[in-house]
Structure formats: structure tokens, C-alpha cells
Design a protein around this motif. Structure first.
Motif, PDB file in Angstrom:
ATOM      1  N   UNK A   1       0.841  -1.194   0.000  1.00 53.65           N
ATOM      2  CA  UNK A   1       0.000   0.000   0.000  1.00 53.65           C
ATOM      3  C   UNK A   1       0.880   1.249   0.000  1.00 53.65           C
ATOM      4  N   UNK A   2       0.443   2.281  -0.719  1.00 54.63           N
ATOM      5  CA  UNK A   2       1.126   3.568  -0.654  1.00 54.63           C
ATOM      6  C   UNK A   2       0.795   4.198   0.689  1.00 54.63           C
TER       7      UNK A   2
ATOM      8  N   UNK B   1       9.867 -11.225   5.965  1.00 53.12           N
ATOM      9  CA  UNK B   1       9.423 -10.673   7.240  1.00 53.12           C
ATOM     10  C   UNK B   1       7.987 -10.204   7.120  1.00 53.12           C
ATOM     11  N   UNK B   2       7.337 -10.004   8.261  1.00 49.72           N
ATOM     12  CA  UNK B   2       5.906  -9.682   8.277  1.00 49.72           C
ATOM     13  C   UNK B   2       5.597  -8.328   7.650  1.00 49.72           C
ATOM     14  N   UNK B   3       6.468  -7.322   7.911  1.00 51.89           N
ATOM     15  CA  UNK B   3       6.115  -5.956   7.516  1.00 51.89           C
ATOM     16  C   UNK B   3       7.376  -5.178   7.165  1.00 51.89           C
ATOM     17  N   UNK B   4       7.315  -4.451   6.028  1.00 51.94           N
ATOM     18  CA  UNK B   4       8.454  -3.640   5.587  1.00 51.94           C
ATOM     19  C   UNK B   4       7.942  -2.282   5.119  1.00 51.94           C
ATOM     20  N   UNK B   5       8.543  -1.199   5.622  1.00 47.52           N
ATOM     21  CA  UNK B   5       8.263   0.153   5.144  1.00 47.52           C
ATOM     22  C   UNK B   5       9.465   0.616   4.341  1.00 47.52           C
TER      23      UNK B   5
ATOM     24  N   UNK C   1       6.182   2.929   0.733  1.00 49.10           N
ATOM     25  CA  UNK C   1       5.367   1.738   0.549  1.00 49.10           C
ATOM     26  C   UNK C   1       5.412   0.879   1.804  1.00 49.10           C
ATOM     27  N   UNK C   2       4.248   0.420   2.239  1.00 52.73           N
ATOM     28  CA  UNK C   2       4.165  -0.532   3.336  1.00 52.73           C
ATOM     29  C   UNK C   2       3.773  -1.879   2.750  1.00 52.73           C
ATOM     30  N   UNK C   3       4.658  -2.867   2.910  1.00 47.82           N
ATOM     31  CA  UNK C   3       4.419  -4.213   2.380  1.00 47.82           C
ATOM     32  C   UNK C   3       4.223  -5.172   3.549  1.00 47.82           C
ATOM     33  N   UNK C   4       3.086  -5.891   3.542  1.00 51.73           N
ATOM     34  CA  UNK C   4       2.742  -6.761   4.655  1.00 51.73           C
ATOM     35  C   UNK C   4       2.338  -8.141   4.155  1.00 51.73           C
ATOM     36  N   UNK C   5       2.855  -9.165   4.801  1.00 53.33           N
ATOM     37  CA  UNK C   5       2.561 -10.540   4.432  1.00 53.33           C
ATOM     38  C   UNK C   5       1.370 -11.043   5.253  1.00 53.33           C
ATOM     39  N   UNK C   6       0.402 -11.653   4.547  1.00 50.74           N
ATOM     40  CA  UNK C   6      -0.799 -12.161   5.216  1.00 50.74           C
ATOM     41  C   UNK C   6      -1.027 -13.626   4.855  1.00 50.74           C
ATOM     42  N   UNK C   7      -1.458 -14.382   5.863  1.00 53.66           N
ATOM     43  CA  UNK C   7      -2.016 -15.706   5.643  1.00 53.66           C
ATOM     44  C   UNK C   7      -3.402 -15.709   6.300  1.00 53.66           C
ATOM     45  N   UNK C   8      -4.066 -16.829   6.304  1.00 55.05           N
ATOM     46  CA  UNK C   8      -5.430 -16.885   6.837  1.00 55.05           C
ATOM     47  C   UNK C   8      -5.496 -16.463   8.296  1.00 55.05           C
TER      48      UNK C   8
ATOM     49  N   UNK D   1       4.845   6.722  12.463  1.00 51.22           N
ATOM     50  CA  UNK D   1       5.242   5.322  12.346  1.00 51.22           C
ATOM     51  C   UNK D   1       4.095   4.331  12.397  1.00 51.22           C
ATOM     52  N   UNK D   2       2.846   4.805  12.404  1.00 54.78           N
ATOM     53  CA  UNK D   2       1.669   3.932  12.424  1.00 54.78           C
ATOM     54  C   UNK D   2       0.828   4.167  11.180  1.00 54.78           C
ATOM     55  N   UNK D   3       0.426   3.082  10.526  1.00 53.05           N
ATOM     56  CA  UNK D   3      -0.416   3.159   9.336  1.00 53.05           C
ATOM     57  C   UNK D   3      -1.857   2.919   9.731  1.00 53.05           C
ATOM     58  N   UNK D   4      -2.716   3.860   9.300  1.00 54.76           N
ATOM     59  CA  UNK D   4      -4.138   3.777   9.613  1.00 54.76           C
ATOM     60  C   UNK D   4      -4.919   3.712   8.309  1.00 54.76           C
ATOM     61  N   UNK D   5      -5.826   2.725   8.201  1.00 50.23           N
ATOM     62  CA  UNK D   5      -6.685   2.602   7.024  1.00 50.23           C
ATOM     63  C   UNK D   5      -8.078   2.157   7.452  1.00 50.23           C
ATOM     64  N   UNK D   6      -9.102   2.832   6.961  1.00 43.71           N
ATOM     65  CA  UNK D   6     -10.459   2.319   7.190  1.00 43.71           C
ATOM     66  C   UNK D   6     -10.698   1.101   6.315  1.00 43.71           C
ATOM     67  N   UNK D   7     -11.462   0.152   6.795  1.00 39.58           N
ATOM     68  CA  UNK D   7     -11.834  -0.994   5.968  1.00 39.58           C
ATOM     69  C   UNK D   7     -12.801  -0.510   4.888  1.00 39.58           C
ATOM     70  N   UNK D   8     -12.528  -0.908   3.672  1.00 44.10           N
ATOM     71  CA  UNK D   8     -13.333  -0.439   2.535  1.00 44.10           C
ATOM     72  C   UNK D   8     -14.766  -0.932   2.640  1.00 44.10           C
ATOM     73  N   UNK D   9     -15.705  -0.008   2.497  1.00 40.90           N
ATOM     74  CA  UNK D   9     -17.126  -0.330   2.445  1.00 40.90           C
ATOM     75  C   UNK D   9     -17.670   0.248   1.144  1.00 40.90           C
TER      76      UNK D   9
END
Length: 311
Positions: free
Chosen positions: A22-23, A67-71, A90-97, A142-150
């Protein structure tokens, strides 16, 4: 713009391990805005952060990310030769279930490092939750905030024939549409239904009109003129933000007469748009779909819809 949790959940379900890029912040100019994102997995990706070298290199890095998260920070001009002269974080984050299931359903807030949540972030979260508003995607201390898309708009497509399928193909990728797709039986739908589309087979489709939000938009294009007329009748009794009917001027003249006999006044009937799309594009299903999509996205229509809702 927001964190598309459903898209991430579907991607993880299909591919197992997915990296979301994400940008997070911009200085100067950028091909996309803060909050624009893409999902990356081995052999594929979806979404876009702007294309070009930035996206290509970010996708390659995401596939290698362990790694889990990279800025990371990228100077578009000096580092990548892109015409946009800004610096993009760019914030890159790895996700699994497991990681997806831990995400909040309203606002996703996380540190880009191991820092404790600062007071600025706590205040922002308290403010938006107290007022019931949605924060803009942003990187704060240093904290990324995003609303969940609706999805902002509810679209009901009545009919899964050639034109209905073309419309779903054209409209379903749009981020602000939640599509409900109705027809008389499950065999009427294609085997694969796009993400964000809810297929509802019903022996009597008109009975479902009562369940549609009164601010929903509707496109009526079934195989049956009788069913089309009944849907128009039910919609006029139920209310809507927009209703479009496929057909010729002759069909609409007959429908206006019949709807009048059913007790609907002319000004009420005129809220239904018929024909839909751009006749100059032709009658091929994809051409109709392109015309309808352009009509729905035109700002003038949005303003008309707002006036209708406020009246």
C-alpha cells in the motif's frame, strides 16, 4: 479508498500467502494516491499502485519478502526514472489466513515497526470512533491507519443473460460498487461469479425487491418483458436511487402506459430511465455494458441521485 478486506481474504483463500503493498505516504507527485494498494503472490497480482517501474520492483520485492512488515521509501525520479518526481513510501505486509482473521472489521491500525501507539494515533482513533466517521488512509508517527473499505453504492442487476453478464464483467472491478445479481435460477448464472458480486437465484425475482435498500441502484434487463414490468412496478412502490430499464422507445411507451394503469403517476414513472446506455455504441452486450457503465459513473447522474435522495 480503504483496506479491501474482502479482496485480501479471497486472495489468501486462493493463494495461501499474499503480500499487500500500500502507498503509505507521498512527498511531491505520485502516480497513485495514499491508500492505493495491490496484492501480490507467486505468479500473480491484483490491484495497482500506479504501474511502471515502481509497481514492477515493488511486486518483485513482495514475492521475496520473508518478514511480516516492511516500510520502504522510493524516489521516483532519481531511483526509477519515472516522470513523477516525488518520493513514495510503501508498506508491504505478508498475510495468511490466521493474520487476516485478526484484522479489525472497521479500522486497521498497525505499527510499521515495534513502536508503542503514540498519543496522536490514540486521539485520532478516539475521534473517528466517537463521531462514527472514517479516517483517511495515512501514516502517522510510524503507524499506518486505514479504514476498511465499504462499498458506497449498492447495485442490483436483474437478469443474468448476455447483457447482465457483460454488465457484471464491466462493473464488478469498480471499488465502490456492491453488486447483487438476481435471476430465476442458479443455472442462469455463469460458473464463476466475480468477487464482490452476490448471486441470488429466485423463482420469483420480483419478491426480492422488498429487500433492496431504498438508496440502491437497479438495472432491469431480464429475458421477460412481463418480469421487467413487474420489477418496475415493485421498484416504484419500494423506492430507489436510480432505476434503468433495457429496451427500445416503443417498449418504454408501452411500459409507461401499463405502469400508469397500475396507479403510478407520470412524474413517478419518469424516475425510471429507459433506454439505458448509449444507443450510438450499438446493441452488442459489451457495448451496452460500456454505455451503461459510463452513464452510471457520469458526475451529472451522481448529482441527480443526490437530489433525489434529499428530496
Amino acid at each position: 479508498m480503504g483496506f479491501d478486506l474482502e479482496a485480501l481474504r479471497e486472495a489468501v483463500k486462493s493463494h495461501g500467502r499474499v503480500t499487500r503493498v500500500v502507498i503509505a505516504a507521498i512527498k511531491g507527485s505520485s502516480p497513485r494516491e495514499v491508500g492505493a494498494s495491490m496484492l501480490v503472490w507467486p505468479g500473480g497480482q491484483s490491484g495497482t499502485i500506479g504501474g511502471g517501474t515502481l509497481e514492477f520492483e515493488a511486486a518483485e520485492a513482495a514475492r521475496r519478502q520473508m518478514v511480516e512488515r516492511v516500510l520502504s521509501h522510493h524516489a521516483l525520479g532519481p531511483d526509477m526514472g519515472q516522470c513523477c518526481g516525488g518520493v513514495v513510501s510503501l508498506l508491504s505486509e505478508v498475510y495468511d489466513a490466521k493474520a487476516v482473521n485478526k484484522l479489525d472489521a472497521e479500522i486497521i491500525c498497525r505499527a510499521t515497526d515495534a513502536s508503542v501507539m503514540p498519543l496522536t494515533v490514540k486521539r485520532l482513533l478516539n475521534e473517528v470512533r466517537g463521531q462514527g466517521t472514517r479516517p483517511e488512509p495515512q501514516l502517522i508517527d510510524g503507524w499506518m491507519i486505514e479504514p476498511v473499505h465499504k462499498p458506497a453504492r449498492q447495485l442490483w442487476i436483474w437478469g443474468a443473460g448476455h447483457v447482465g453478464r457483460a454488465l457484471v464483467d464491466v462493473l464488478s472491478p469498480l471499488p465502490d460498487l456492491a453488486i447483487t445479481w438476481v435471476d430465476t435460477g442458479s443455472e442462469r448464472f455463469p460458473e464463476t461469479i466475480p468477487a464482490g458480486v452476490t448471486a441470488l437465484p429466485a423463482a420469483k425475482p420480483a419478491e426480492l425487491v422488498r429487500y433492496a435498500p431504498t438508496n440502491a441502484e437497479h438495472l432491469v434487463l431480464t429475458y421477460s418483458h412481463t418480469l421487467d414490468l413487474e420489477l418496475c412496478n415493485r421498484l416504484l412502490n419500494h423506492d430507489f436511487a436510480f432505476a434503468g430499464l433495457i429496451g427500445s422507445a416503443t417498449k418504454w411507451a408501452r411500459f409507461r402506459s401499463r405502469l400508469g394503469k397500475l396507479g403510478h403517476p407520470p412524474d413517478r414513472i419518469s424516475r425510471i430511465t429507459c433506454p439505458i446506455g448509449d444507443p450510438s455504441l450499438g446493441k452488442h452486450p459489451q457495448m451496452i455494458a460500456v454505455g451503461v457503465a459510463a452513464e452510471m459513473l457520469r458526475p451529472a447522474l451522481t448529482e441527480t441521485r443526490k437530489k433525489d435522495l434529499s428530496a
